[in-house]
Design a protein around this motif. Structure first.
Motif, PDB file in Angstrom:
ATOM      1  N   TYR A   1       8.547   8.328  -4.931  1.00 24.91           N
ATOM      2  CA  TYR A   1       8.071   8.126  -3.568  1.00 24.91           C
ATOM      3  C   TYR A   1       7.636   9.447  -2.948  1.00 24.91           C
ATOM      4  O   TYR A   1       6.690   9.503  -2.175  1.00 24.91           O
ATOM      5  N   LYS A   2       8.340  10.502  -3.286  1.00 26.00           N
ATOM      6  CA  LYS A   2       7.990  11.804  -2.719  1.00 26.00           C
ATOM      7  C   LYS A   2       6.585  12.219  -3.154  1.00 26.00           C
ATOM      8  O   LYS A   2       5.774  12.676  -2.342  1.00 26.00           O
ATOM      9  N   LEU A   3       6.284  12.061  -4.432  1.00 24.52           N
ATOM     10  CA  LEU A   3       4.950  12.392  -4.923  1.00 24.52           C
ATOM     11  C   LEU A   3       3.904  11.483  -4.287  1.00 24.52           C
ATOM     12  O   LEU A   3       2.810  11.927  -3.926  1.00 24.52           O
ATOM     13  N   SER A   4       4.244  10.194  -4.119  1.00 25.73           N
ATOM     14  CA  SER A   4       3.304   9.251  -3.503  1.00 25.73           C
ATOM     15  C   SER A   4       2.959   9.681  -2.084  1.00 25.73           C
ATOM     16  O   SER A   4       1.795   9.623  -1.664  1.00 25.73           O
ATOM     17  N   TYR A   5       3.966  10.113  -1.321  1.00 22.43           N
ATOM     18  CA  TYR A   5       3.708  10.559   0.048  1.00 22.43           C
ATOM     19  C   TYR A   5       2.912  11.857   0.072  1.00 22.43           C
ATOM     20  O   TYR A   5       2.077  12.071   0.956  1.00 22.43           O
ATOM     21  N   ALA A   6       3.172  12.739  -0.890  1.00 20.58           N
ATOM     22  CA  ALA A   6       2.399  13.983  -0.963  1.00 20.58           C
ATOM     23  C   ALA A   6       0.929  13.680  -1.217  1.00 20.58           C
ATOM     24  O   ALA A   6       0.030  14.246  -0.579  1.00 20.58           O
TER      25      ALA A   6
ATOM     26  N   PRO B   1       2.344   4.158   1.209  1.00 25.70           N
ATOM     27  CA  PRO B   1       0.915   4.095   1.555  1.00 25.70           C
ATOM     28  C   PRO B   1       0.116   5.074   0.709  1.00 25.70           C
ATOM     29  O   PRO B   1       0.599   6.140   0.337  1.00 25.70           O
ATOM     30  N   THR B   2      -1.115   4.704   0.401  1.00 29.72           N
ATOM     31  CA  THR B   2      -1.959   5.578  -0.417  1.00 29.72           C
ATOM     32  C   THR B   2      -2.640   6.663   0.406  1.00 29.72           C
ATOM     33  O   THR B   2      -2.990   7.721  -0.119  1.00 29.72           O
ATOM     34  N   ARG B   3      -2.844   6.403   1.702  1.00 28.18           N
ATOM     35  CA  ARG B   3      -3.442   7.394   2.592  1.00 28.18           C
ATOM     36  C   ARG B   3      -3.123   7.021   4.032  1.00 28.18           C
ATOM     37  O   ARG B   3      -2.679   5.904   4.323  1.00 28.18           O
ATOM     38  N   LEU B   4      -3.337   7.940   4.951  1.00 33.86           N
ATOM     39  CA  LEU B   4      -3.154   7.660   6.370  1.00 33.86           C
ATOM     40  C   LEU B   4      -4.305   6.793   6.869  1.00 33.86           C
ATOM     41  O   LEU B   4      -5.394   6.809   6.282  1.00 33.86           O
ATOM     42  N   PRO B   5      -4.102   6.048   7.943  1.00 36.48           N
ATOM     43  CA  PRO B   5      -5.199   5.224   8.483  1.00 36.48           C
ATOM     44  C   PRO B   5      -6.274   6.058   9.168  1.00 36.48           C
ATOM     45  O   PRO B   5      -7.246   5.506   9.689  1.00 36.48           O
ATOM     46  N   PHE B   6      -6.122   7.360   9.174  1.00 39.73           N
ATOM     47  CA  PHE B   6      -7.108   8.268   9.770  1.00 39.73           C
ATOM     48  C   PHE B   6      -7.098   9.555   8.968  1.00 39.73           C
ATOM     49  O   PHE B   6      -6.142   9.849   8.241  1.00 39.73           O
ATOM     50  N   ASN B   7      -8.154  10.350   9.088  1.00 42.83           N
ATOM     51  CA  ASN B   7      -8.211  11.656   8.438  1.00 42.83           C
ATOM     52  C   ASN B   7      -7.788  12.748   9.408  1.00 42.83           C
ATOM     53  O   ASN B   7      -8.058  12.675  10.615  1.00 42.83           O
ATOM     54  N   LEU B   8      -7.114  13.767   8.873  1.00 49.23           N
ATOM     55  CA  LEU B   8      -6.790  14.962   9.650  1.00 49.23           C
ATOM     56  C   LEU B   8      -7.778  16.043   9.225  1.00 49.23           C
ATOM     57  O   LEU B   8      -7.542  16.801   8.286  1.00 49.23           O
ATOM     58  N   ASN B   9      -8.901  16.076   9.920  1.00 53.91           N
ATOM     59  CA  ASN B   9     -10.036  16.887   9.489  1.00 53.91           C
ATOM     60  C   ASN B   9      -9.866  18.384   9.717  1.00 53.91           C
ATOM     61  O   ASN B   9     -10.641  19.173   9.170  1.00 53.91           O
TER      62      ASN B   9
END
Length: 443
Positions: free
Chosen positions: A314-319, A290-298
């Motif tokens: 994949y590790k870099l993608s998740y980071a 996934p490119t981002r979470l479905p929500f922000n952690l503000n």
């Protein structure tokens, strides 16, 4: 009488001769001062103080904090079986100790199964134990007795290398604020139930190897969560006060890792560390991270990323997925892992591509104030990352670059790298780049 191989009594004449050379003040120290001294000594040395004077003779027997480890039963000669010596020590503690024990640490390595541990845990359960550490690396897995779960005054509990079975009558630990379970054999269902029975739990450390069932963490007072092993089996379900999360994953299957499930109920999260212990971070054919979470952690302000390779992975993608979901990030620390690939025997494996700007085009750092980069060696990917951070961080104040690897390069090479970095444009007029030896440690 002996505690292990250490005397706590001497013949009267020897004691008298010893007293004659001791300062009088030693015999008149207040009890609380003697307690403080003894609690700062190793157990064997605390026992030896019994020869100092009559007042000191039995004082160790009233210590409220005890630490028992192999230093008490392991000697250079080893004339007696260590299991026998350990059994003798536990028996003497049960026989001689007086009063409450509020803190007890037991570190046992490679002994045969010792039923005396059961008896001592029962003894502790009746003596107001508040802080208990059991590290039981026995030859046979140790099953915790039911008496442990009657210690109603427990505030801190650490268990390593043991098993917990079904607990039918357990009512919970109403006062427990910290729990550590490392290499503990326990079912997912029982672990989930245990945690839910600690209403005041603030700190939780778990080392989970091969759990396949999802474990929901229900801990409304939790503030620190430290997880090692199988990250994908945990769901932070009810943790409204959770502030800091440390994730140490090993041999992760990317398609099983669901950060959305893990963080969906973490409204107070401020600090996150994400570390993959093993080099394997794989996924099946056709899987895309996934490119981002479905929500922000503000609320996330600090993100620590140890041991990351700046290559297509994949590790870099998740980071990057996480970074994109932290719009108010203020502090970023990255420890760069050198890309030392060896594909001589792996002709079918594609060589990972270096980091490119396309991976970062939609990442912004409008609140980033400080960056730390560890283990920098001056590769193209590293310089690209530095250039991007300086260009996309309008309020950046400091970028600290660890120079310990760079210092091994030739002077001309170092000067060229420093000059290139100094010429990168900076969106923040206050941004400064500082070269320093960070020692490679992440908070």
């Amino acid at each position: 009488m002996l505690l292990g191989d250490h005397c706590y009594m001497m013949p009267p004449k020897a004691i008298k001769d010893r007293r004659s050379v001791l300062p009088d003040a030693l015999s008149y120290l207040p009890d609380n001062v003697i307690d403080i001294i003894l609690m700062r000594l190793p157990s064997e040395d605390a026992v030896r103080t019994s020869i100092l004077s009559k007042k000191w003779r039995y004082h160790w027997c009233r210590l409220t904090e005890l630490k028992i480890d192999e230093s008490l039963w392991k000697t250079e000669k080893d004339l007696l079986n260590p299991t026998v010596k350990f059994t003798k020590i536990m028996y003497q503690l049960l026989s001689l100790h007086e009063g409450p024990i509020t803190k007890f640490t037991l570190f046992v390595v490679h002994l045969a199964s010792c039923p005396e541990i059961d008896s001592f845990i029962y003894f502790l359960s009746r003596n107001n134990i508040q802080h208990l550490v059991l590290n039981l690396s026995l030859r046979k897995e140790y099953r915790l007795p039911s008496s442990l779960f009657t210690c109603s005054q427990l505030r801190h509990l650490s268990l390593c290398f043991c098993s917990i079975q079904h607990l039918s009558a357990f009512q919970g630990f109403d006062k427990l604020i910290s729990l550590k379970l490392c290499e503990v054999n326990i079912s997912s269902e029982l672990l989930e139930s245990l945690i839910a029975h600690f209403p005041l739990l603030e700190e939780l450390e778990l080392d989970i190897a091969d759990k396949s069932d999802t474990i929901e963490i229900n801990a409304p007072m939790l503030r620190l969560f430290d997880l090692s092993g199988n990250i994908s089996c945990v769901c932070l379900k009810n943790v409204p006060r959770l502030v800091k999360v440390l994730l140490y994953g090993d041999y992760i299957k990317a398609e099983d890792l669901d950060f959305a499930k893990l963080f969906e109920c973490c409204p107070a999260l401020e600090h996150l560390l994400f570390f993959s212990l093993g080099s394997e971070f794989s996924a099946g054919a056709g899987y895309e991270a996934p490119t981002r979470l479905p929500f922000n952690l503000n609320r996330v302000k600090r993100f620590y990323l140890p041991d990351i390779m700046l290559v297509e992975s994949y590790k870099l993608s998740y980071a990057l997925c996480l970074i994109r979901s932290f719009p108010y990030l203020e502090y970023l620390e990255i420890q760069i892992h050198e890309c030392g690939f060896d594909y001589e025997d792996e002709d079918d494996e594609p060589i990972p591509e270096p980091l490119e700007l396309k991976h970062l085009w939609d990442v912004t750092f409008n609140h980033l104030k400080e960056v730390k980069l560890g283990y920098l060696s001056g590769t193209t990917s590293e310089l690209l990352l530095i250039k991007f951070l300086l260009a996309e961080s309008p309020v950046l104040e400091r970028m600290l670059i660890d120079r310990q690897y760079l210092d091994h390069e030739q002077l001309d090479t170092r000067l060229q790298i420093f000059a290139e970095i100094s010429n990168f444009s900076r969106s923040s007029p206050k941004a400064e780049v500082v070269y320093i030896d960070l020692g490679g440690s992440l908070a």
